[in-house]
Design a protein around this motif. Structure first.
Motif, mmCIF file in Angstrom:
data_model
loop_
_atom_site.group_PDB
_atom_site.id
_atom_site.type_symbol
_atom_site.label_atom_id
_atom_site.label_comp_id
_atom_site.label_asym_id
_atom_site.label_seq_id
_atom_site.Cartn_x
_atom_site.Cartn_y
_atom_site.Cartn_z
ATOM 1 N N GLU A 18 -18.941 64.944 37.904
ATOM 2 C CA GLU A 18 -17.614 64.970 38.072
ATOM 3 C C GLU A 18 -16.836 63.726 38.321
ATOM 4 O O GLU A 18 -15.871 63.591 37.703
ATOM 5 C CB GLU A 18 -17.482 66.021 39.257
ATOM 6 C CG GLU A 18 -16.094 66.206 39.504
ATOM 7 C CD GLU A 18 -15.569 67.073 40.758
ATOM 8 O OE1 GLU A 18 -14.557 67.806 40.843
ATOM 9 O OE2 GLU A 18 -16.401 67.005 41.773
ATOM 10 N N GLU A 74 -28.504 69.195 43.481
ATOM 11 C CA GLU A 74 -27.409 69.734 42.589
ATOM 12 C C GLU A 74 -26.245 69.241 42.959
ATOM 13 O O GLU A 74 -25.107 68.882 42.024
ATOM 14 C CB GLU A 74 -27.499 71.209 42.845
ATOM 15 C CG GLU A 74 -28.424 72.041 42.185
ATOM 16 C CD GLU A 74 -28.764 73.536 42.685
ATOM 17 O OE1 GLU A 74 -29.890 74.114 42.364
ATOM 18 O OE2 GLU A 74 -27.880 73.931 43.227
ATOM 19 N N ILE A 75 -25.942 69.174 44.265
ATOM 20 C CA ILE A 75 -24.582 68.611 44.559
ATOM 21 C C ILE A 75 -24.401 66.962 44.072
ATOM 22 O O ILE A 75 -23.467 66.696 43.601
ATOM 23 C CB ILE A 75 -24.577 68.686 45.978
ATOM 24 C CG1 ILE A 75 -24.291 69.910 46.653
ATOM 25 C CG2 ILE A 75 -23.283 67.943 46.487
ATOM 26 C CD1 ILE A 75 -22.924 70.667 46.352
ATOM 27 N N LEU A 118 -26.030 68.169 54.367
ATOM 28 C CA LEU A 118 -26.288 68.756 52.941
ATOM 29 C C LEU A 118 -27.817 69.310 52.892
ATOM 30 O O LEU A 118 -27.955 70.335 52.389
ATOM 31 C CB LEU A 118 -26.008 67.773 51.741
ATOM 32 C CG LEU A 118 -24.613 67.623 51.538
ATOM 33 C CD1 LEU A 118 -24.461 66.536 50.150
ATOM 34 C CD2 LEU A 118 -23.615 68.637 51.220
ATOM 35 N N LEU A 157 -23.835 66.787 40.547
ATOM 36 C CA LEU A 157 -22.401 67.310 40.056
ATOM 37 C C LEU A 157 -21.534 66.365 40.387
ATOM 38 O O LEU A 157 -20.496 66.207 39.776
ATOM 39 C CB LEU A 157 -22.062 68.705 41.172
ATOM 40 C CG LEU A 157 -20.933 69.166 41.033
ATOM 41 C CD1 LEU A 157 -20.445 69.850 39.508
ATOM 42 C CD2 LEU A 157 -20.613 70.560 41.918
ATOM 43 N N PHE A 158 -21.720 65.471 41.686
ATOM 44 C CA PHE A 158 -20.768 64.432 41.848
ATOM 45 C C PHE A 158 -20.819 63.551 40.932
ATOM 46 O O PHE A 158 -19.906 62.906 40.673
ATOM 47 C CB PHE A 158 -21.402 63.689 43.319
ATOM 48 C CG PHE A 158 -21.052 62.244 43.375
ATOM 49 C CD1 PHE A 158 -21.725 61.496 43.591
ATOM 50 C CD2 PHE A 158 -19.630 62.301 43.834
ATOM 51 C CE1 PHE A 158 -21.123 60.173 43.532
ATOM 52 C CE2 PHE A 158 -19.238 60.985 44.130
ATOM 53 C CZ PHE A 158 -19.754 59.903 43.985
ATOM 54 N N PHE A 184 -30.572 72.048 46.395
ATOM 55 C CA PHE A 184 -29.210 72.022 46.755
ATOM 56 C C PHE A 184 -28.513 70.743 46.847
ATOM 57 O O PHE A 184 -27.775 70.372 46.033
ATOM 58 C CB PHE A 184 -28.714 72.982 47.898
ATOM 59 C CG PHE A 184 -27.119 72.881 48.323
ATOM 60 C CD1 PHE A 184 -26.739 72.226 49.371
ATOM 61 C CD2 PHE A 184 -26.275 73.620 47.503
ATOM 62 C CE1 PHE A 184 -25.491 71.917 49.527
ATOM 63 C CE2 PHE A 184 -24.946 73.678 47.881
ATOM 64 C CZ PHE A 184 -24.625 72.669 48.745
ATOM 65 N N SER A 198 -18.297 63.582 50.552
ATOM 66 C CA SER A 198 -18.902 64.714 50.535
ATOM 67 C C SER A 198 -20.385 64.546 50.457
ATOM 68 O O SER A 198 -21.044 65.656 50.763
ATOM 69 C CB SER A 198 -18.414 65.528 49.632
ATOM 70 O OG SER A 198 -16.874 65.951 49.805
ATOM 71 N N LEU A 211 -28.436 72.548 54.487
ATOM 72 C CA LEU A 211 -27.769 73.833 53.694
ATOM 73 C C LEU A 211 -28.898 74.208 52.591
ATOM 74 O O LEU A 211 -28.638 75.158 52.007
ATOM 75 C CB LEU A 211 -26.541 73.143 52.944
ATOM 76 C CG LEU A 211 -25.366 72.933 53.927
ATOM 77 C CD1 LEU A 211 -24.362 72.721 53.097
ATOM 78 C CD2 LEU A 211 -24.867 74.054 54.950
ATOM 79 N N GLN A 212 -29.842 73.396 52.706
ATOM 80 C CA GLN A 212 -30.796 73.829 51.568
ATOM 81 C C GLN A 212 -32.151 74.697 52.438
ATOM 82 O O GLN A 212 -32.366 74.542 53.376
ATOM 83 C CB GLN A 212 -31.741 72.564 51.267
ATOM 84 C CG GLN A 212 -32.483 72.336 49.973
ATOM 85 C CD GLN A 212 -32.492 70.906 49.659
ATOM 86 O OE1 GLN A 212 -31.833 70.679 48.813
ATOM 87 N NE2 GLN A 212 -33.606 70.370 49.707
ATOM 88 N N ASN A 227 -32.108 78.333 48.091
ATOM 89 C CA ASN A 227 -31.188 77.057 47.408
ATOM 90 C C ASN A 227 -32.319 75.701 47.591
ATOM 91 O O ASN A 227 -31.739 74.957 48.449
ATOM 92 C CB ASN A 227 -29.996 76.837 48.174
ATOM 93 C CG ASN A 227 -28.844 77.942 47.315
ATOM 94 O OD1 ASN A 227 -28.255 77.572 46.467
ATOM 95 N ND2 ASN A 227 -28.848 79.028 47.936
ATOM 96 N N SER A 262 -14.907 62.722 47.249
ATOM 97 C CA SER A 262 -16.292 63.268 46.875
ATOM 98 C C SER A 262 -17.465 62.387 47.230
ATOM 99 O O SER A 262 -18.561 62.887 47.544
ATOM 100 C CB SER A 262 -16.496 64.045 45.473
ATOM 101 O OG SER A 262 -15.493 63.055 44.440
#
Lengths: 143, 203
Positions: free
Chosen positions: A52, A44-45, A30, A48-49, A41, A87, A33-34, A38, A84
């Motif tokens: 959710e 944020e993930i 992850l 969100l985890f 990122f 993830s 991916l930043q 972003n 998740s």
């Protein structure tokens, strides 16, 4: 505060999360991916985890109250939750989820109930640690 | 023999009379160099991650949260007439396996049943390394089966394969099966993914 001190703090907090087994290599995936487009990122993930999965945690809690337990339903919820957690690289949480699934398969009520308490604990501990880490990392990143 | 000749003629006729007949592209639209990927996952976290993975890999991404929505997006839900319907152009579909309502497997079947979309490579993603599941998906025509969490290297490899036009049928369906279970490590699918990628062009 001295910037390099903050950076060192962020860095050592991050290292500790890995050393102590809270996070696994998926977290690094992850981070990769930043970038400048972003920059937050990962945070944020993670946010969100937690947002959710709150629903799923609640569903599992509710399901654990009925007797006899609906192991099929529990396994369904857990599969989603474990997915998740995996993830975001939440290693300890994921490992407890695996134990939970094993208890589900064995239709072990007590095992499920106990393990879920562990899951909630790891889930909550990780949240606090990550929140602190992200805050320090953000401060360190600011010039 | 006659049947085969007739059906290939019919296919040619279909292409002539349906200029807007959506072509499942083996290569992305010329000039843009961009693959358009439709990603399907009921998990918001996973959708966000896959979207980022694909964008970083220079793909155009559409994410939906269910098989039903995927079919709607493709125009396969029966709501729109397929005649003259200028359907979307998708180069790759990546779908989660375990989803409420319609599973990824069911979505895969629907896509492969469609004369319009059956050529589009479909990749299944799953957090569970279940051989019978992998087998069924490959049997049903899945291009690949990725173990979750999906990594950037998985996406890059997939993109390379699709860009080389390996999404087309080669008549080798079923002949190139992935290796047996002892090649899989439960922790991460590093043996699995390359194994499947080397089984390319099975469709």
């Amino acid at each position: 505060m001295d910037k390099s001190l903050l950076q060192r703090q962020a860095s050592s907090m991050r290292r500790a999360l890995f050393d102590q087994g809270y996070l696994d290599e998926q977290f690094i995936e992850l981070e990769d991916l930043q970038d400048d487009s972003n920059p937050n990122f990962v945070e944020e993930i993670v946010t969100l985890f937690y947002k959710e999965s709150a629903r799923t945690v609640y569903n599992i809690e509710q399901a654990l109250m009925s007797r006899p337990l609906d192991f099929t339903k529990l396994e369904e919820y857990m599969h989603k939750f474990k997915g998740s957690s995996s993830s975001i690289g939440a290693k300890k949480v994921k490992n407890e989820c695996t134990k939970f699934s094993e208890y589900c398969d064995a239709e072990n009520t007590d095992g499920c109930v106990r393990t879920f308490q562990q899951i909630k604990q790891e889930y909550s501990t990780l949240k606090n640690k990550l929140e602190t880490y992200f805050q320090v990392a953000r401060e360190a990143a600011q010039t | 023999m006659l049947g085969k000749i007739l059906s290939s003629e019919m296919a040619t006729v279909a292409n002539v009379f349906r200029p807007n007949f959506p072509q499942a592209l083996e290569k992305p639209p010329s000039g843009s160099g961009e693959l358009h990927v439709l990603a399907v996952d009921d998990s918001h976290v996973d959708r966000k991650v896959i979207e980022r993975l694909l964008k970083i890999s220079s793909c155009k991404v559409t994410v939906v949260d269910s098989g039903t929505r995927a079919l709607q997006y493709l125009g396969l839900d029966g709501e729109k007439s397929s005649i003259g319907f200028d359907s979307v152009k998708v180069n790759l579909i990546m779908t989660d396996y375990s989803m409420p309502g319609m599973t990824g497997y069911e979505l895969l079947k629907r896509i492969k049943e469609s004369s319009i979309f059956r050529e589009i490579p479909v990749v299944i993603m799953s957090s569970e390394n279940i051989l019978t599941r992998i087998d069924s998906c490959l049997e049903e025509g899945a291009e690949d089966f990725l173990l979750k969490p999906v990594k950037l290297s998985d996406v890059k490899r997939l993109k390379d394969c699709i860009m080389k036009g390996e999404g087309k049928k080669s008549g080798e369906k079923g002949s190139q099966k992935r290796r047996r279970s002892d090649d899989y490590s439960p922790s991460r699918s590093t043996p699995l993914s390359p194994a499947l990628s080397s089984k390319k062009s099975r469709l």
